[in-house]
Design a protein around this motif. Structure first.
Motif, mmCIF file in Angstrom:
data_model
loop_
_atom_site.group_PDB
_atom_site.id
_atom_site.type_symbol
_atom_site.label_atom_id
_atom_site.label_comp_id
_atom_site.label_asym_id
_atom_site.label_seq_id
_atom_site.Cartn_x
_atom_site.Cartn_y
_atom_site.Cartn_z
ATOM 1 N N ASN A 71 -7.238 10.495 -2.420
ATOM 2 C CA ASN A 71 -6.376 9.824 -2.900
ATOM 3 C C ASN A 71 -6.586 10.319 -4.509
ATOM 4 O O ASN A 71 -7.099 11.017 -5.505
ATOM 5 C CB ASN A 71 -6.462 8.802 -2.887
ATOM 6 C CG ASN A 71 -7.476 7.203 -3.423
ATOM 7 O OD1 ASN A 71 -7.187 7.970 -4.234
ATOM 8 N ND2 ASN A 71 -8.031 6.752 -2.031
ATOM 9 N N LYS A 98 -4.052 11.430 0.043
ATOM 10 C CA LYS A 98 -3.436 10.581 -0.095
ATOM 11 C C LYS A 98 -2.729 10.374 -1.385
ATOM 12 O O LYS A 98 -3.241 10.354 -2.517
ATOM 13 C CB LYS A 98 -3.633 9.345 0.358
ATOM 14 C CG LYS A 98 -3.215 8.427 0.178
ATOM 15 C CD LYS A 98 -4.206 6.961 -0.091
ATOM 16 C CE LYS A 98 -3.169 5.524 -0.095
ATOM 17 N NZ LYS A 98 -3.856 4.516 -0.293
ATOM 18 N N GLU A 100 -0.915 9.702 -4.578
ATOM 19 C CA GLU A 100 -0.329 8.114 -5.588
ATOM 20 C C GLU A 100 -0.254 8.951 -7.045
ATOM 21 O O GLU A 100 -1.227 9.034 -7.641
ATOM 22 C CB GLU A 100 -1.374 6.958 -4.879
ATOM 23 C CG GLU A 100 -1.933 6.713 -3.788
ATOM 24 C CD GLU A 100 -3.226 5.586 -3.902
ATOM 25 O OE1 GLU A 100 -3.018 4.300 -5.287
ATOM 26 O OE2 GLU A 100 -4.406 5.330 -3.485
ATOM 27 N N PHE A 132 2.067 7.874 -0.610
ATOM 28 C CA PHE A 132 2.041 5.853 -1.107
ATOM 29 C C PHE A 132 3.094 6.383 -1.698
ATOM 30 O O PHE A 132 3.835 6.107 -2.667
ATOM 31 C CB PHE A 132 0.813 5.553 -1.284
ATOM 32 C CG PHE A 132 0.981 4.418 -1.977
ATOM 33 C CD1 PHE A 132 1.227 3.398 -0.805
ATOM 34 C CD2 PHE A 132 0.759 3.983 -3.384
ATOM 35 C CE1 PHE A 132 1.443 2.080 -1.337
ATOM 36 C CE2 PHE A 132 0.609 2.890 -3.155
ATOM 37 C CZ PHE A 132 0.880 1.807 -2.770
ATOM 38 N N TRP A 154 4.456 0.872 1.060
ATOM 39 C CA TRP A 154 3.289 -0.453 1.423
ATOM 40 C C TRP A 154 4.135 -2.112 1.829
ATOM 41 O O TRP A 154 5.315 -1.776 2.703
ATOM 42 C CB TRP A 154 2.882 -1.061 0.277
ATOM 43 C CG TRP A 154 4.757 -0.948 -0.741
ATOM 44 C CD1 TRP A 154 5.874 -1.469 -0.631
ATOM 45 C CD2 TRP A 154 4.755 -1.651 -2.489
ATOM 46 N NE1 TRP A 154 6.627 -1.819 -1.494
ATOM 47 C CE2 TRP A 154 5.625 -2.240 -2.546
ATOM 48 C CE3 TRP A 154 3.985 -1.476 -3.403
ATOM 49 C CZ2 TRP A 154 6.347 -2.385 -3.484
ATOM 50 C CZ3 TRP A 154 4.390 -1.414 -4.822
ATOM 51 C CH2 TRP A 154 4.993 -2.468 -5.055
ATOM 52 N N ASP A 185 1.147 0.888 4.526
ATOM 53 C CA ASP A 185 -0.452 1.035 3.526
ATOM 54 C C ASP A 185 -0.420 0.024 2.247
ATOM 55 O O ASP A 185 0.440 0.369 1.066
ATOM 56 C CB ASP A 185 0.130 1.897 3.444
ATOM 57 C CG ASP A 185 -1.448 2.474 2.397
ATOM 58 O OD1 ASP A 185 -2.611 1.926 1.544
ATOM 59 O OD2 ASP A 185 -1.201 3.711 0.646
#
Length: 262
Positions: A71, A98, A100, A132, A154, A185
């Protein structure tokens, strides 16, 4: 239970698990095993197998036999995220990332504009991006437009343990976007949160703090595993509709009536 498909890969478990904050490396390994997870996440900023300090940790991660999902946690710009993703591809030999991109330091909310921009760049470069994001419908739709085939909204801000803070928004999100896998997540605090997410039709959950910071991480990992299985079964079975009035569960037709003697 049917497998979870993410991009071209299939997995038997619907739990993705993080690798940070455990009391010890052995407890981390035991918790991952107990959860039955097939996928673990790893922060490149914290652990780099090319550096001596992260070598032992990297060997432990390899012992799990799990798919690695690197990530870009901690990145605040598109360039930072793209650079870190490219490093991960070279180091870990994977096109998975991932994504972010932090937009606010207070609640660690992802920046929708920068996340979408970074996703476009990475997908064009051959990455399989798992972004994310928040539960905002438009944010998620723009990520789909960018080419993402998995979404990771989220439940609530990272590490808060508030569970599914906005069930209406999440339910709307799931109903409007029903053709790609969606993984809840961040923000889950207890197994019942994960169960509810799966009952709502989400495909999986990603956990870290709720397991790693529990008094007994291994037992908590087992609790989340059971909850995810229960939630998925409930979703596939189809729940009954709630009612405002009581309804007897035992039929009365054909039953004898007993009359009181006077």
């Amino acid at each position: 239970m049917e497998d979870l498909k993410l991009y071209s890969k299939t997995f038997s478990s619907r739990i993705l698990i993080g690798t940070a904050m455990y009391p010890s490396p052995q407890i981390m390994l035991d918790a991952i095993k107990q959860s039955a997870s097939n996928i673990v996440t790893l922060s490149l900023r914290r652990q780099n197998p090319n550096e001596q300090g992260g070598e032992q940790f990297w060997k432990l991660i390899q012992q799990t036999g799990c798919e690695l999902l690197p990530n870009t946690a901690g990145c605040k710009t598109v360039q930072e995220a793209v650079t870190l993703a490219k490093m991960s591809r070279e180091i870990f030999n994977t096109n998975w990332i991932k994504l972010e991109v932090v937009g606010d330091d207070y609640n660690l909310q992802p920046d929708p504009f920068l996340t979408v921009e970074a996703a476009k760049i990475l997908i064009k470069d051959g990455f399989e991006v798992l972004p994310f994001c928040t539960d905002d419908l438009v944010f998620n739709l723009r990520l789909l437009d960018a080419g993402c085939e998995v979404l990771m909204p989220w439940g609530s801000p990272i590490g808060t343990a508030k569970g599914l803070m906005n069930p209406y928004a999440l339910q709307t999100l799931r109903e409007r976007i029903d053709h790609v896998p969606m993984i809840i997540d961040a923000g889950l605090g207890k197994p019942s949160d994960a169960c509810l997410a799966l009952e709502m039709g989400f495909d999986a959950v990603l956990l870290n703090t709720a397991i790693a910071k529990a008094n007994d991480p291994v037992r908590m990992a087992n609790g989340f595993k059971s909850a995810v299985d229960a939630g998925r079964d409930a979703y596939l079975a189809g729940k009954i509709q709630s009612r405002q009035t009581a309804q007897a569960s035992t039929p009365t037709i054909g039953m004898p009536f007993w009359h009181q003697q006077k």
